[in-house]
Design a protein around this motif. Sequence first.
Motif, PDB file in Angstrom:
ATOM      1  N   LEU A  46     -14.908 -44.740 -16.708  1.00  0.00           N
ATOM      2  CA  LEU A  46     -13.978 -44.452 -15.608  1.00  0.00           C
ATOM      3  C   LEU A  46     -12.619 -45.081 -15.884  1.00  0.00           C
ATOM      4  CD1 LEU A  46     -16.357 -45.069 -12.556  1.00  0.00           C
ATOM      5  CD2 LEU A  46     -15.566 -42.851 -13.422  1.00  0.00           C
ATOM      6  N   TYR A  47     -12.622 -46.240 -16.511  1.00  0.00           N
ATOM      7  CA  TYR A  47     -11.395 -46.983 -16.787  1.00  0.00           C
ATOM      8  C   TYR A  47     -10.481 -46.225 -17.746  1.00  0.00           C
ATOM      9  CZ  TYR A  47      -8.536 -51.063 -18.165  1.00  0.00           C
ATOM     10  OH  TYR A  47      -7.513 -51.934 -18.419  1.00  0.00           O
ATOM     11  N   LEU A  53     -11.663 -48.604 -10.275  1.00  0.00           N
ATOM     12  CA  LEU A  53     -11.041 -49.409  -9.231  1.00  0.00           C
ATOM     13  C   LEU A  53      -9.756 -50.062  -9.729  1.00  0.00           C
ATOM     14  CD1 LEU A  53     -14.209 -51.228  -7.818  1.00  0.00           C
ATOM     15  CD2 LEU A  53     -12.921 -49.409  -6.694  1.00  0.00           C
ATOM     16  N   GLU A  54      -9.756 -50.440 -11.004  1.00  0.00           N
ATOM     17  CA  GLU A  54      -8.607 -51.079 -11.630  1.00  0.00           C
ATOM     18  C   GLU A  54      -7.928 -50.084 -12.565  1.00  0.00           C
ATOM     19  OE1 GLU A  54      -7.735 -54.733 -14.803  1.00  0.00           O
ATOM     20  OE2 GLU A  54      -9.790 -54.160 -14.283  1.00  0.00           O
ATOM     21  N   GLY A 244     -21.388 -47.548  -6.475  1.00  0.00           N
ATOM     22  CA  GLY A 244     -20.589 -46.729  -7.372  1.00  0.00           C
ATOM     23  C   GLY A 244     -20.238 -45.417  -6.702  1.00  0.00           C
ATOM     24  N   GLY A 245     -19.385 -44.645  -7.368  1.00  0.00           N
ATOM     25  CA  GLY A 245     -18.978 -43.353  -6.832  1.00  0.00           C
ATOM     26  C   GLY A 245     -19.047 -42.270  -7.882  1.00  0.00           C
ATOM     27  N   TYR A 268     -20.810 -52.152  -2.191  1.00  0.00           N
ATOM     28  CA  TYR A 268     -21.154 -53.399  -2.888  1.00  0.00           C
ATOM     29  C   TYR A 268     -20.708 -53.289  -4.337  1.00  0.00           C
ATOM     30  CZ  TYR A 268     -24.020 -56.423  -5.823  1.00  0.00           C
ATOM     31  OH  TYR A 268     -24.421 -57.305  -6.777  1.00  0.00           O
ATOM     32  N   THR A 269     -20.176 -54.365  -4.887  1.00  0.00           N
ATOM     33  CA  THR A 269     -19.911 -54.448  -6.326  1.00  0.00           C
ATOM     34  C   THR A 269     -20.374 -55.811  -6.834  1.00  0.00           C
ATOM     35  OG1 THR A 269     -17.714 -55.504  -6.379  1.00  0.00           O
ATOM     36  CG2 THR A 269     -17.792 -53.104  -5.952  1.00  0.00           C
ATOM     37  N   VAL A 270     -20.557 -55.896  -8.138  1.00  0.00           N
ATOM     38  CA  VAL A 270     -21.010 -57.155  -8.746  1.00  0.00           C
ATOM     39  C   VAL A 270     -19.966 -58.256  -8.590  1.00  0.00           C
ATOM     40  CG1 VAL A 270     -20.092 -56.728 -11.077  1.00  0.00           C
ATOM     41  CG2 VAL A 270     -22.180 -58.095 -10.782  1.00  0.00           C
TER      42      VAL A 270
END
Length: 330
Positions: A46-47, A53-54, A244-245, A268-270
Amino acid sequence: MATIVRFHELGGPEVLKFEDVPLQEPGKGEVRLRVQAAGLNRAEALYFRGQYLEQAKLPSRIGYEVAGVVEAVGEGVDASWIGKSVATIPAFSMSQYGTLGEQAVVPAFALTGYPANLTPEQAAAAWMQYLTAYGALVLHGKVGAGDFVSIPAASSSVGLAAIQIVRDAGATAIAVTRTSAKKDELIGLGAHHVIVSGEEDYAARMKEITGGKGSRLIFDPVAGPYVETLAAGAAQDGILFIYGGLSMQPTPFPLMQSFRTGLSVRAYTVREITTKPDRLTAGKKYVFERLADGRFVPKISKMFVYKDTVEAYQYLESNEQVGKVVIRVL
């Protein structure tokens, strides 16, 4: 000099390039590792596609999970780390501390030793998955004997870690997978039951398996419209953790089902573990002990050599794997 993996534009795995760079000296609170193996995860895919997310600050390195040997330490770091075999915990920003390459500089607080019975490849395939599942199921969900736990995307590395955690707690692990292709393997890897979501009525099967109770805990990385179906199979006062999504679709709140059963839906995330020292210490101890005594065994789906990094990420995105995709670097 050392070779690292970096990308200068967003896109698929083909944007990843090998680059020769001088050895980086660790700064204050940092260490430099000679990387032996790297574990891949969906966050990285995803990154580099710009969907995480980032957002990447180009050019950017990539990677959260490696195992290797400490070569150098920066100011304020205990020199006894030098020469030790360690793994990294995903407790940092990839844009600042990407790890995939022959060398990696990371903050010292993201290091952990690993049991001697693990290979570097297994150590690189352990910490993200077990800590992620630990936070939701153990810390927040208080999983225990008698619980029924639904695990969508169960063939992922985090899904398999969740199965092992549920079994260790004396609860019932119900794996969810889209097709029957992975059903037998999931049973062999510890799932008590498997629901094939593309071929079966999820809610009806869940009620059948649980004697009408439904699943108290649901651990879902997909999100999207299917949460309505997951909610329909939930128990009274159940908790749906969404970590996750992967569906990349809007996620509705299952309001009517929540009215009926008191279902809680929770993102929730780690990072809820890795950003809080007391939680991280407890999580590391929990995982280390179970890796050491064999209750937890990381499942490596396929091993790639370093020069085949692009192919490794293509395989990760194919969804063919059961378990972790690992690159052997040195």
